[in-house]
Scaffold this active site. Sequence first.
Site, PDB file in Angstrom:
ATOM      1  N   ASP A   2     -14.234  -7.628 -20.841  1.00  0.00           N
ATOM      2  CA  ASP A   2     -13.570  -8.222 -19.673  1.00  0.00           C
ATOM      3  C   ASP A   2     -13.166  -9.649 -20.046  1.00  0.00           C
ATOM      4  N   ASN A   3     -12.009 -10.083 -19.552  1.00  0.00           N
ATOM      5  CA  ASN A   3     -11.606 -11.482 -19.803  1.00  0.00           C
ATOM      6  C   ASN A   3     -11.888 -12.377 -18.596  1.00  0.00           C
ATOM      7  N   ARG A  19      -5.115  -5.634  -9.931  1.00  0.00           N
ATOM      8  CA  ARG A  19      -5.073  -4.454  -9.082  1.00  0.00           C
ATOM      9  C   ARG A  19      -4.655  -4.673  -7.626  1.00  0.00           C
ATOM     10  N   THR A  30      -3.847   5.225  -9.484  1.00  0.00           N
ATOM     11  CA  THR A  30      -3.875   5.044  -8.030  1.00  0.00           C
ATOM     12  C   THR A  30      -3.115   6.151  -7.306  1.00  0.00           C
ATOM     13  N   SER A  45       4.769  -1.309  -4.605  1.00  0.00           N
ATOM     14  CA  SER A  45       4.592  -2.732  -4.942  1.00  0.00           C
ATOM     15  C   SER A  45       4.742  -2.853  -6.451  1.00  0.00           C
ATOM     16  N   TYR A  51       2.525  -4.035  -8.393  1.00  0.00           N
ATOM     17  CA  TYR A  51       1.266  -3.496  -8.952  1.00  0.00           C
ATOM     18  C   TYR A  51       1.343  -1.975  -9.103  1.00  0.00           C
ATOM     19  N   HIS A  52       1.731  -1.287  -8.007  1.00  0.00           N
ATOM     20  CA  HIS A  52       1.787   0.178  -8.086  1.00  0.00           C
ATOM     21  C   HIS A  52       2.803   0.628  -9.148  1.00  0.00           C
ATOM     22  N   LYS A 112       1.336   1.002 -12.499  1.00  0.00           N
ATOM     23  CA  LYS A 112       0.546   2.229 -12.671  1.00  0.00           C
ATOM     24  C   LYS A 112       1.456   3.422 -12.971  1.00  0.00           C
ATOM     25  N   ASN A 137     -12.899  -2.361   4.139  1.00  0.00           N
ATOM     26  CA  ASN A 137     -13.880  -3.438   3.985  1.00  0.00           C
ATOM     27  C   ASN A 137     -13.457  -4.673   4.777  1.00  0.00           C
ATOM     28  N   THR A 157      -7.082  -6.890  11.628  1.00  0.00           N
ATOM     29  CA  THR A 157      -5.691  -7.190  11.265  1.00  0.00           C
ATOM     30  C   THR A 157      -4.922  -5.913  10.903  1.00  0.00           C
TER      31      THR A 157
HETATM   32  P1  NAD Z   1     -11.051  -5.802 -10.160  1.00  0.00           P
HETATM   33  O1  NAD Z   1      -9.931  -6.787 -10.181  1.00  0.00           O
HETATM   34  O2  NAD Z   1     -12.258  -6.125  -9.352  1.00  0.00           O
HETATM   35  O3  NAD Z   1     -11.532  -5.483 -11.664  1.00  0.00           O
HETATM   36  C1  NAD Z   1     -10.655  -5.463 -12.752  1.00  0.00           C
HETATM   37  C2  NAD Z   1     -11.372  -6.136 -13.923  1.00  0.00           C
HETATM   38  O4  NAD Z   1     -10.515  -6.113 -15.068  1.00  0.00           O
HETATM   39  C3  NAD Z   1     -11.693  -7.607 -13.635  1.00  0.00           C
HETATM   40  O5  NAD Z   1     -13.039  -7.879 -13.911  1.00  0.00           O
HETATM   41  C4  NAD Z   1     -10.735  -8.379 -14.557  1.00  0.00           C
HETATM   42  O6  NAD Z   1     -11.290  -9.611 -14.978  1.00  0.00           O
HETATM   43  C5  NAD Z   1     -10.531  -7.386 -15.690  1.00  0.00           C
HETATM   44  N1  NAD Z   1      -9.232  -7.537 -16.395  1.00  0.00           N
HETATM   45  C6  NAD Z   1      -7.991  -7.582 -15.845  1.00  0.00           C
HETATM   46  N2  NAD Z   1      -7.064  -7.757 -16.807  1.00  0.00           N
HETATM   47  C7  NAD Z   1      -7.738  -7.805 -17.998  1.00  0.00           C
HETATM   48  C8  NAD Z   1      -7.335  -7.975 -19.342  1.00  0.00           C
HETATM   49  N3  NAD Z   1      -6.061  -8.173 -19.676  1.00  0.00           N
HETATM   50  N4  NAD Z   1      -8.296  -7.968 -20.302  1.00  0.00           N
HETATM   51  C9  NAD Z   1      -9.607  -7.806 -19.987  1.00  0.00           C
HETATM   52  N5  NAD Z   1     -10.045  -7.647 -18.729  1.00  0.00           N
HETATM   53  C10 NAD Z   1      -9.109  -7.659 -17.735  1.00  0.00           C
HETATM   54  O7  NAD Z   1     -10.420  -4.405  -9.704  1.00  0.00           O
HETATM   55  P2  NAD Z   1     -11.160  -3.084  -9.204  1.00  0.00           P
HETATM   56  O8  NAD Z   1     -11.058  -3.017  -7.739  1.00  0.00           O
HETATM   57  O9  NAD Z   1     -12.469  -2.956  -9.871  1.00  0.00           O
HETATM   58  O10 NAD Z   1     -10.179  -1.983  -9.780  1.00  0.00           O
HETATM   59  C11 NAD Z   1     -10.381  -1.457 -11.093  1.00  0.00           C
HETATM   60  C12 NAD Z   1      -9.283  -0.470 -11.422  1.00  0.00           C
HETATM   61  O11 NAD Z   1      -9.296   0.575 -10.465  1.00  0.00           O
HETATM   62  C13 NAD Z   1      -7.894  -1.099 -11.375  1.00  0.00           C
HETATM   63  O12 NAD Z   1      -7.144  -0.672 -12.484  1.00  0.00           O
HETATM   64  C14 NAD Z   1      -7.309  -0.591 -10.085  1.00  0.00           C
HETATM   65  O13 NAD Z   1      -5.934  -0.438 -10.215  1.00  0.00           O
HETATM   66  C15 NAD Z   1      -8.017   0.731  -9.889  1.00  0.00           C
HETATM   67  N6  NAD Z   1      -8.151   1.071  -8.472  1.00  0.00           N
HETATM   68  C16 NAD Z   1      -8.857   0.270  -7.614  1.00  0.00           C
HETATM   69  C17 NAD Z   1      -8.962   0.624  -6.267  1.00  0.00           C
HETATM   70  C18 NAD Z   1      -9.694  -0.242  -5.254  1.00  0.00           C
HETATM   71  O14 NAD Z   1      -9.636   0.062  -4.050  1.00  0.00           O
HETATM   72  N7  NAD Z   1     -10.386  -1.308  -5.672  1.00  0.00           N
HETATM   73  C19 NAD Z   1      -8.366   1.809  -5.811  1.00  0.00           C
HETATM   74  C20 NAD Z   1      -7.652   2.600  -6.711  1.00  0.00           C
HETATM   75  C21 NAD Z   1      -7.563   2.226  -8.046  1.00  0.00           C
HETATM   76  N1  USQ Z   2      -3.538  -3.040   5.801  1.00  0.00           N
HETATM   77  C1  USQ Z   2      -3.674  -3.394   7.140  1.00  0.00           C
HETATM   78  N2  USQ Z   2      -4.439  -4.476   7.416  1.00  0.00           N
HETATM   79  C2  USQ Z   2      -5.069  -5.208   6.473  1.00  0.00           C
HETATM   80  C3  USQ Z   2      -4.944  -4.828   5.112  1.00  0.00           C
HETATM   81  C4  USQ Z   2      -4.154  -3.740   4.818  1.00  0.00           C
HETATM   82  O1  USQ Z   2      -3.137  -2.764   8.044  1.00  0.00           O
HETATM   83  O2  USQ Z   2      -5.745  -6.188   6.833  1.00  0.00           O
HETATM   84  C5  USQ Z   2      -2.734  -1.861   5.457  1.00  0.00           C
HETATM   85  C6  USQ Z   2      -1.647  -2.103   4.425  1.00  0.00           C
HETATM   86  O3  USQ Z   2      -0.464  -2.589   5.027  1.00  0.00           O
HETATM   87  C7  USQ Z   2      -1.514  -0.721   3.807  1.00  0.00           C
HETATM   88  C8  USQ Z   2      -2.935  -0.152   3.868  1.00  0.00           C
HETATM   89  O4  USQ Z   2      -3.621  -0.926   4.845  1.00  0.00           O
HETATM   90  O5  USQ Z   2      -0.733   0.096   4.621  1.00  0.00           O
HETATM   91  C9  USQ Z   2      -3.700  -0.194   2.557  1.00  0.00           C
HETATM   92  O6  USQ Z   2      -3.784  -1.535   2.099  1.00  0.00           O
HETATM   93  P1  USQ Z   2      -4.967  -1.954   1.098  1.00  0.00           P
HETATM   94  O7  USQ Z   2      -4.798  -3.402   0.790  1.00  0.00           O
HETATM   95  O8  USQ Z   2      -6.264  -1.502   1.653  1.00  0.00           O
HETATM   96  O9  USQ Z   2      -4.681  -1.030  -0.169  1.00  0.00           O
HETATM   97  P2  USQ Z   2      -3.534  -1.084  -1.268  1.00  0.00           P
HETATM   98  O10 USQ Z   2      -2.695  -2.288  -1.180  1.00  0.00           O
HETATM   99  O11 USQ Z   2      -2.821   0.209  -1.238  1.00  0.00           O
HETATM  100  O12 USQ Z   2      -4.345  -1.210  -2.636  1.00  0.00           O
HETATM  101  C10 USQ Z   2      -5.697  -0.746  -2.785  1.00  0.00           C
HETATM  102  C11 USQ Z   2      -6.221  -1.348  -4.090  1.00  0.00           C
HETATM  103  C12 USQ Z   2      -5.378  -0.826  -5.268  1.00  0.00           C
HETATM  104  C13 USQ Z   2      -5.381   0.692  -5.245  1.00  0.00           C
HETATM  105  C14 USQ Z   2      -4.917   1.239  -3.897  1.00  0.00           C
HETATM  106  C15 USQ Z   2      -5.143   2.724  -3.783  1.00  0.00           C
HETATM  107  O13 USQ Z   2      -6.163  -2.782  -4.037  1.00  0.00           O
HETATM  108  O14 USQ Z   2      -5.933  -1.296  -6.479  1.00  0.00           O
HETATM  109  O15 USQ Z   2      -4.524   1.177  -6.237  1.00  0.00           O
HETATM  110  O16 USQ Z   2      -5.734   0.651  -2.854  1.00  0.00           O
HETATM  111  S1  USQ Z   2      -3.865   3.504  -2.869  1.00  0.00           S
HETATM  112  O17 USQ Z   2      -3.653   2.756  -1.635  1.00  0.00           O
HETATM  113  O18 USQ Z   2      -4.319   4.844  -2.580  1.00  0.00           O
HETATM  114  O19 USQ Z   2      -2.684   3.477  -3.682  1.00  0.00           O
END
Ligand code: NAD
Ligand code: USQ
Length: 402
Positions: free
Chosen positions: A31-32, A101, A145, A187, A189-190, A193, A248, A261
Amino acid sequence: MRVLVLGGDGFCGWPTSLYLSDRGHDVTIIDNLSRRKIDVELEVGSLTPIRPTSERLHAWREVSGRDIGFISLDLATEYDRLVTVLTELRPEAIIHFAEQRAAPYSMRNTHAKRYTVDNNVRATHNLLTALVATGVDASLVHLGTMGVYGYGWSGSAPIPEGYLTVKVPTPDGEIEREILHPANPGSVYHMTKTLDQLMFAFYAKNDGLRITDLHQGIVWGTQTDQTIRDERLINRFDYDGDYGTVLNRFLMQAAIGHPLTVHGTGGQTRAFIHIRDTVRCIEIAVTNPPENGDRVRVLNQMTECHRLLDLAKMIADTMGAEIAYLPNPRREAEENELIVRNDQFLALGLNPTTLSEGLLEEGKEVAARYKDRADVTKIVARSVWRAGMETSEDLLKELPAS
Ligand code: NAD
Ligand code: USQ
């Protein structure tokens, strides 16, 4: 099994590292710490007090008697060091969480858009080329995702696991083909992916890399059986407008007396999974890798779908919170249907944890315990999808806050 966890300091990566270590695997984290640095940039922090990495690892050794290795390395920029690590450690499995992410962060400004693409695309591609260059035959499990499919594109048709059967018209009649499900990112981000998916398809086909892409829904919850063993192991809990995810956030908002919200009408339907199921799914994926020459295995990693307004109402009713209907800062459908196939994980033994099983209590309890750490000025989402879009700040000023 020797397992390398890329992004193992993050919200999903940390509990996964502990879970796999607890199950007897030999775990090393790369991790960085960019996620911790983004907290500094955004002037916000996890609601839960996460400890420095060395202290976390020391605490794990104390409570479990097991070591987890840690290497500070930027996957996007330190290719040569990555090659050295792979050559020395020769992992049997690699789990790739290491990307930027947050969708709102990725839309925040030009810098964040460019950073998200540069970081995510380069990290994934460096990893794939390094595997080919070193000849390390590790199976790769990537956290993708559900958002790659987009929302509402296929109406009420169930979302398949990665591939779609289509009929192609030819002069000799229709032929059937299986294609990657059309990508429809919402987005920057998406979008990264969806680019990852193409890179995986190419390297599986060309080089025989063994790749599993987990299309994960929104993760909720905080603690797992391992992170709960000592407060120094606690998992992060993001609540701010960029990194906090919806369920959350609602739990935390209710705990501190902030209106929930809801963006727009709340008619958006999304897929969810609890963090405890995330770690189990990953172990299932790691222990059931594809063979060399197989196409990328895609599994939908989610357990249930919910309409956001239903979640908000449930939390408002049980915790006595108000609901604020805010202008949506995103460009997304106001309402959508969502039915998702997750047959593969169920067949491989996943026993889903669902919202009704009291886990909301854990979320409420964590949010209430650490509510004094919350910065209420960071709650409202400020990153808008297009310049000029309305934000919610003025509207929220009129609502009661804690
Ligand atoms: P996070 O940001 O908490 O964790 C990602 C970690 O990767 C961090 O610790 C960051 O420091 C590290 N990182 C990022 N870029 C790096 C790089 N270039 N080199 C080394 N380390 C690096 O995110 P998370 O919520 O744990 O999500 C992890 C993965 O799961 C992501 O790829 C995200 O897209 C995917 N994901 C998350 C969710 C969610 O709801 N949290 C949902 C679906 C998919
Ligand atoms: N939303 C609200 N109120 C809020 C926050 C979000 O109504 O306070 C809405 C957003 O507009 C959106 C939905 O809730 O319609 C989901 O938002 P989110 O922030 O919970 O999730 P998202 O942006 O989609 O991203 C999160 C993770 C990402 C992962 C993705 C899975 O941050 O890493 O890829 O969930 S998924 O949504 O299935 O693509």
